[in-house]
Design a protein around this motif. Sequence first.
Motif, PDB file in Angstrom:
ATOM      1  N   ASN A 129      43.907  47.430  33.894  1.00  0.00           N
ATOM      2  CA  ASN A 129      42.922  46.691  34.673  1.00  0.00           C
ATOM      3  C   ASN A 129      41.964  47.678  35.313  1.00  0.00           C
ATOM      4  O   ASN A 129      42.384  48.627  35.950  1.00  0.00           O
ATOM      5  CB  ASN A 129      43.599  45.871  35.769  1.00  0.00           C
ATOM      6  N   ARG A 146      38.236  47.972  37.659  1.00  0.00           N
ATOM      7  CA  ARG A 146      37.219  47.272  38.442  1.00  0.00           C
ATOM      8  C   ARG A 146      36.248  48.295  39.014  1.00  0.00           C
ATOM      9  O   ARG A 146      36.627  49.427  39.323  1.00  0.00           O
ATOM     10  CB  ARG A 146      37.833  46.405  39.525  1.00  0.00           C
ATOM     11  N   ILE A 191      35.096  53.783  39.815  1.00  0.00           N
ATOM     12  CA  ILE A 191      35.946  52.878  39.045  1.00  0.00           C
ATOM     13  C   ILE A 191      37.382  52.999  39.545  1.00  0.00           C
ATOM     14  O   ILE A 191      37.866  54.107  39.793  1.00  0.00           O
ATOM     15  CB  ILE A 191      35.932  53.253  37.544  1.00  0.00           C
TER      16      ILE A 191
END
Length: 127
Positions: free
Chosen positions: A1, A3, A9
């Motif tokens: 995952n 984001r 990041i």
Amino acid sequence: NARLVPEGIVLTLSDLFASNAVDPLPEAEASLRRLVDLVGERSGNRIAIEGYTDSSGPSEYNLDLSEKRAQAVKSFLEQAALTTASIEAAGRGEALPVAPNNTAAGRQQNRRVEVKILDPKVQPAEG
């Protein structure tokens, strides 16, 4: 995952460790290799690695375990000969769970490492 955050990041890796383990699972190698590739593409960025645990066991033990997990990921990146400006590693214990700790699946999600690839042009927030 993954984001995006203002500083860069954040990658969350929750498939790296078995309960009470500090060495990554053999099947975690693919995730770690992808991490090496991603970090390598951003050489010069600061890397902050934070280890987390589930809430099983005493808090002090979990804090130590999370520190060792963060250090294991840091060592993996360093052994890959990444030329990043700096790699920091810290343990956060059972703080900030991302899932309930009352199920096996939730505990597995909480046994995670968050890798922050920080843009060198953005100064870290004070506090």
